[in-house]
Design a protein around this motif. Structure first.
Motif, short mmCIF file in Angstrom:
data_model
loop_
_atom_site.label_atom_id
_atom_site.label_comp_id
_atom_site.label_asym_id
_atom_site.label_seq_id
_atom_site.Cartn_x
_atom_site.Cartn_y
_atom_site.Cartn_z
N PHE A 1 0.71 -1.15 -0.01
CA PHE A 1 -0.03 0.11 0.08
C PHE A 1 0.97 1.38 -0.03
O PHE A 1 0.66 2.26 -0.91
N ALA A 2 1.79 1.45 0.88
CA ALA A 2 2.59 2.51 1.16
C ALA A 2 3.46 2.92 -0.12
O ALA A 2 3.51 4.28 -0.73
N SER A 3 4.30 1.98 -0.35
CA SER A 3 5.23 2.20 -1.46
C SER A 3 4.68 2.21 -3.07
O SER A 3 5.37 3.00 -3.91
N ASN A 4 3.63 1.46 -3.08
CA ASN A 4 3.07 1.37 -4.54
C ASN A 4 1.83 2.33 -4.83
O ASN A 4 1.37 2.44 -5.85
N ALA A 5 1.51 3.10 -3.69
CA ALA A 5 0.61 4.10 -3.86
C ALA A 5 1.20 5.21 -4.88
O ALA A 5 2.47 5.56 -4.83
N HIS A 6 0.49 6.16 -5.28
CA HIS A 6 0.80 7.50 -6.26
C HIS A 6 -0.04 8.39 -5.63
O HIS A 6 -1.19 8.74 -5.86
N PRO A 7 0.58 9.42 -4.94
CA PRO A 7 2.05 9.32 -4.18
C PRO A 7 2.21 8.41 -3.28
O PRO A 7 1.32 7.94 -2.74
N THR A 8 3.58 8.19 -3.25
CA THR A 8 4.00 7.27 -2.03
C THR A 8 3.39 7.72 -0.59
O THR A 8 3.42 9.25 -0.65
N LEU A 9 2.94 6.90 0.41
CA LEU A 9 2.57 7.24 1.65
C LEU A 9 3.51 7.66 2.74
O LEU A 9 4.39 6.71 2.95
N THR A 10 3.59 8.54 3.29
CA THR A 10 4.12 8.95 4.53
C THR A 10 3.35 8.08 5.56
O THR A 10 2.12 8.05 5.50
N THR A 11 4.00 7.40 6.30
CA THR A 11 3.29 6.42 7.07
C THR A 11 4.32 5.89 8.59
O THR A 11 5.27 6.62 8.67
N PHE A 12 3.75 5.06 9.36
CA PHE A 12 4.68 4.75 10.47
C PHE A 12 4.75 3.37 10.36
O PHE A 12 3.82 2.50 10.03
N ASP A 13 5.93 2.84 10.77
CA ASP A 13 6.25 1.47 10.77
C ASP A 13 6.17 0.78 12.15
O ASP A 13 6.55 1.28 12.99
N ASN A 14 5.56 -0.37 12.08
CA ASN A 14 5.23 -0.99 13.56
C ASN A 14 6.27 -1.50 14.07
O ASN A 14 6.36 -2.01 15.19
N ASN A 15 7.65 -1.50 13.34
CA ASN A 15 8.76 -1.99 13.78
C ASN A 15 8.95 -3.48 14.56
O ASN A 15 9.44 -3.77 15.45
N ILE A 16 8.00 -4.25 13.58
CA ILE A 16 7.78 -5.74 14.07
C ILE A 16 8.95 -6.48 14.08
O ILE A 16 9.02 -7.33 15.08
N THR A 17 10.12 -6.30 13.49
CA THR A 17 11.34 -6.81 13.33
C THR A 17 11.93 -6.57 14.92
O THR A 17 12.43 -7.47 15.58
N LEU A 18 12.15 -5.43 15.35
CA LEU A 18 12.50 -4.96 16.58
C LEU A 18 11.57 -5.82 17.64
O LEU A 18 12.37 -6.29 18.68
N LEU A 19 10.37 -5.76 17.55
CA LEU A 19 9.47 -6.45 18.41
C LEU A 19 10.05 -7.82 18.75
O LEU A 19 9.96 -8.34 19.91
#
Length: 350
Positions: free
Chosen positions: A279-297
């Motif tokens: 959704f975020a990178s394939n949108a036009h325009p690309t989306l400003t967003t928050f990452d849930n940081n799941i890998t760090l979790l």
């Protein structure tokens, strides 16, 4: 019983052979978890000398069970990646099983994992809503970490995303780039993530003596985002920013705005949440967003399991920062994503 109980007494009460009782108490063979549980309970009931020794303490397998209710791997796979990075450095490995959100299947998976002699469990949710803790009779003394969806028991160890902090940061950022007429499009009101992100946003509005033009709740869907964006422009023509509580909603909102001639971000800036690539990178325009940081979790959950096995258990709730990724939907010329700080905020409950 006046005399000291024997292994034969334990076997008789558990309705198993003496050999099976011995294997169950010493974890020397692959006994089913239900049988092992019956033997341990019988030993405790009789006061047999091995009853105070958790079954997993007799021998370490180097395996950690990871049980997820995630249907599509969106949360479980990055969490597994983070967990394996930490576990691998300590010569441990993870076994992943999906419960599909069904408590009976979750219990069955724990039984299977216990039968394989895992050293601990990481239980992964996908809603952020609190969940009932696992029955101690099911876990049989194994250390348990709850990830993404916290346990309702404050004595348990839970690790969650800092959704309140994300909501606060979203509004502070929009105000900092000159937006003043900001609306919020949320998912269902019964999701803790929606409530927490709105709470954080409201705190920033209050701090700067502003208020949102509207807060709308409905579904985690593009269709809702598109419909809500059109409704907002119709009701509030001066609207200049929308904080969407998921990337699905944000992409729908962008489509709705573009369809009625609004330019993004010149006329209306949009922020999403989840940093879900599709959704975020394939949108036009690309989306400003928050990452849930799941890998760090996942890394944190694995480290807390290792700490528990070393006799240093964690309790309460630990929150992981959700870093903001700035893209074109708020800054037209922005191309490079911000790096995660990897910071961890702890909110311990005694």
């Amino acid at each position: 019983m006046s005399r000291k109980p024997t292994l034969a007494d334990v076997a008789r009460l558990a309705n198993v052979s003496v050999a099976t009782a011995s294997k169950a108490l010493n974890n020397t063979d692959r006994i089913s978890a239900s049988t092992q549980r019956d033997v341990i309970e019988a030993a405790k009931q009789l006061g047999y000398s091995k009853s105070n020794k958790p079954h997993h303490a007799t021998r370490r397998s180097g395996l950690i069970g990871l049980i997820t209710s995630d249907y599509n791997g969106r949360f479980a796979l990055p969490l597994l990646t983070g967990a394996e990075n930490t576990l691998g450095a300590s010569n441990h490995a993870a076994l992943l099983m999906s419960s599909h959100g069904r408590p009976a299947l979750e219990k069955s998976h724990i039984d299977r994992l216990a039968a394989h002699g895992v050293d601990g469990l990481i239980v992964v949710g996908d809603t952020t809503n609190s969940r009932p803790p696992l029955d101690p009779r099911t876990t049989m003394g194994l250390p348990v970490i709850y990830a993404y969806d916290p346990s309702r028991d404050p004595r348990d160890c839970s690790i969650i995303c800092d959704n309140i902090g994300a909501g606060a940061q979203a509004i502070e950022y929009l105000l900092s780039i000159g937006r003043r007429y900001i609306a919020i499009i949320a998912g269902p009101e019964d999701f803790q993530a929606a409530k927490d992100r709105v709470l954080g946003a409201q705190r920033t509005f209050i701090l700067y003596d502003f208020q949102p033009v509207a807060v709308l709740f409905d579904a985690w869907s593009e269709e809702w985002g598109e419909r809500a964006a059109r409704l907002l422009v119709e009701r509030y023509p001066h609207l200049d920013a929308i904080y969407c509580l998921s990337d699905e909603i944000a992409r729908g909102a962008a489509r709705g705005l573009l369809s009625i001639g609004k330019r993004i971000p010149r006329d209306v800036a949009i922020i999403g949440h989840d940093n879900w690539f599709v959704f975020a990178s394939n949108a036009h325009p690309t989306l400003t967003t928050f990452d849930n940081n799941i890998t760090l979790l996942g890394k944190t959950a694995a480290q807390f399991i290792l700490d528990a096995l070393a006799g240093r258990p964690h309790h309460g709730v630990t929150t992981i920062e959700c870093p903001m990724i700035v893209r074109e939907s708020t800054e037209a010329k922005r191309r490079t994503a911000l790096e995660s700080t990897g910071r961890v905020y702890e909110r311990q409950i005694s």
